[in-house]
Design a protein around this motif. Structure first.
Motif, PDB file in Angstrom:
ATOM      1  N   MET A   1     -52.595  45.893  48.079  1.00 49.47           N
ATOM      2  CA  MET A   1     -52.482  44.995  46.942  1.00 49.47           C
ATOM      3  C   MET A   1     -53.852  44.423  46.562  1.00 49.47           C
ATOM      4  O   MET A   1     -54.192  44.389  45.389  1.00 49.47           O
ATOM      5  N   ARG A   2     -54.612  43.960  47.557  1.00 50.90           N
ATOM      6  CA  ARG A   2     -55.924  43.391  47.276  1.00 50.90           C
ATOM      7  C   ARG A   2     -56.892  44.439  46.735  1.00 50.90           C
ATOM      8  O   ARG A   2     -57.727  44.122  45.903  1.00 50.90           O
ATOM      9  N   THR A   3     -56.788  45.653  47.207  1.00 51.68           N
ATOM     10  CA  THR A   3     -57.705  46.700  46.736  1.00 51.68           C
ATOM     11  C   THR A   3     -57.434  47.027  45.267  1.00 51.68           C
ATOM     12  O   THR A   3     -58.362  47.309  44.517  1.00 51.68           O
ATOM     13  N   ASN A   4     -56.173  46.989  44.858  1.00 56.81           N
ATOM     14  CA  ASN A   4     -55.843  47.229  43.449  1.00 56.81           C
ATOM     15  C   ASN A   4     -56.402  46.125  42.553  1.00 56.81           C
ATOM     16  O   ASN A   4     -56.920  46.408  41.475  1.00 56.81           O
ATOM     17  N   VAL A   5     -56.301  44.886  43.006  1.00 53.55           N
ATOM     18  CA  VAL A   5     -56.835  43.762  42.239  1.00 53.55           C
ATOM     19  C   VAL A   5     -58.350  43.882  42.143  1.00 53.55           C
ATOM     20  O   VAL A   5     -58.935  43.664  41.080  1.00 53.55           O
ATOM     21  N   LYS A   6     -58.999  44.234  43.243  1.00 55.32           N
ATOM     22  CA  LYS A   6     -60.454  44.406  43.241  1.00 55.32           C
ATOM     23  C   LYS A   6     -60.868  45.528  42.290  1.00 55.32           C
ATOM     24  O   LYS A   6     -61.831  45.378  41.535  1.00 55.32           O
ATOM     25  N   ARG A   7     -60.151  46.632  42.314  1.00 54.68           N
ATOM     26  CA  ARG A   7     -60.458  47.747  41.418  1.00 54.68           C
ATOM     27  C   ARG A   7     -60.316  47.347  39.955  1.00 54.68           C
ATOM     28  O   ARG A   7     -61.150  47.702  39.115  1.00 54.68           O
ATOM     29  N   ILE A   8     -59.259  46.615  39.653  1.00 56.17           N
ATOM     30  CA  ILE A   8     -59.030  46.172  38.288  1.00 56.17           C
ATOM     31  C   ILE A   8     -60.147  45.226  37.843  1.00 56.17           C
ATOM     32  O   ILE A   8     -60.684  45.350  36.733  1.00 56.17           O
TER      33      ILE A   8
END
Length: 142
Positions: A1-8
């Protein structure tokens, strides 16, 4: 979940930076008005009735034939917009030559006094962010 937010967030930040750089380069490389175009003025004639397509062609031809009228002649609804070299003629002289060709239901558009006194384009507020940002970028690169 955190990696998706960081990517976005990284993608959004990268896109923002890219668009910002493009905007700055565009403002910095904008060419000043050339000497030839510095004397061109835009004028407008208003007709009392809408103009059909055949009359529009005749108006374009007749206005283009007047000495000092330059560039395109734009006709839409009951409005005619054209450019003229203000060192050669004025909109009053063009109007007189135009009405001499038989156009009687036409008047010169007069810019309201509050717009005529403005120093910049009426679409850009002189105290607005866009104006100050553009001026700041131009000062840095010029």
């Amino acid at each position: 979940m955190r990696t998706n937010v960081k990517r976005i967030l990284v993608a959004a930040g990268s896109i923002f930076m890219l668009l910002f750089v493009i905007l700055v380069v565009h403002i910095a490389t904008a060419k000043p008005v050339t000497i030839e175009l510095a004397t061109w003025q835009v004028s407008r004639f208003d007709f009392k009735q809408p103009i059909d397509s055949s009359t529009a062609k005749k108006i374009e031809y007749d206005l283009s034939a007047i000495s000092g009228v330059k560039g395109d002649v734009l006709v839409k609804n009951n409005v005619v917009v054209f450019f003229h070299d203000n060192t050669q003629t004025s909109n009053q002289k063009v109007y007189e030559a135009f009405t001499a060709k038989g156009y009687k239901d036409v008047s010169i558009f007069k810019v309201p006094a509050e717009l005529a006194s403005k120093k910049v384009c009426p679409a850009m507020k002189q105290d607005g962010f866009a104006y100050h940002f553009s001026k700041g970028i131009q000062r840095i690169f010029n």
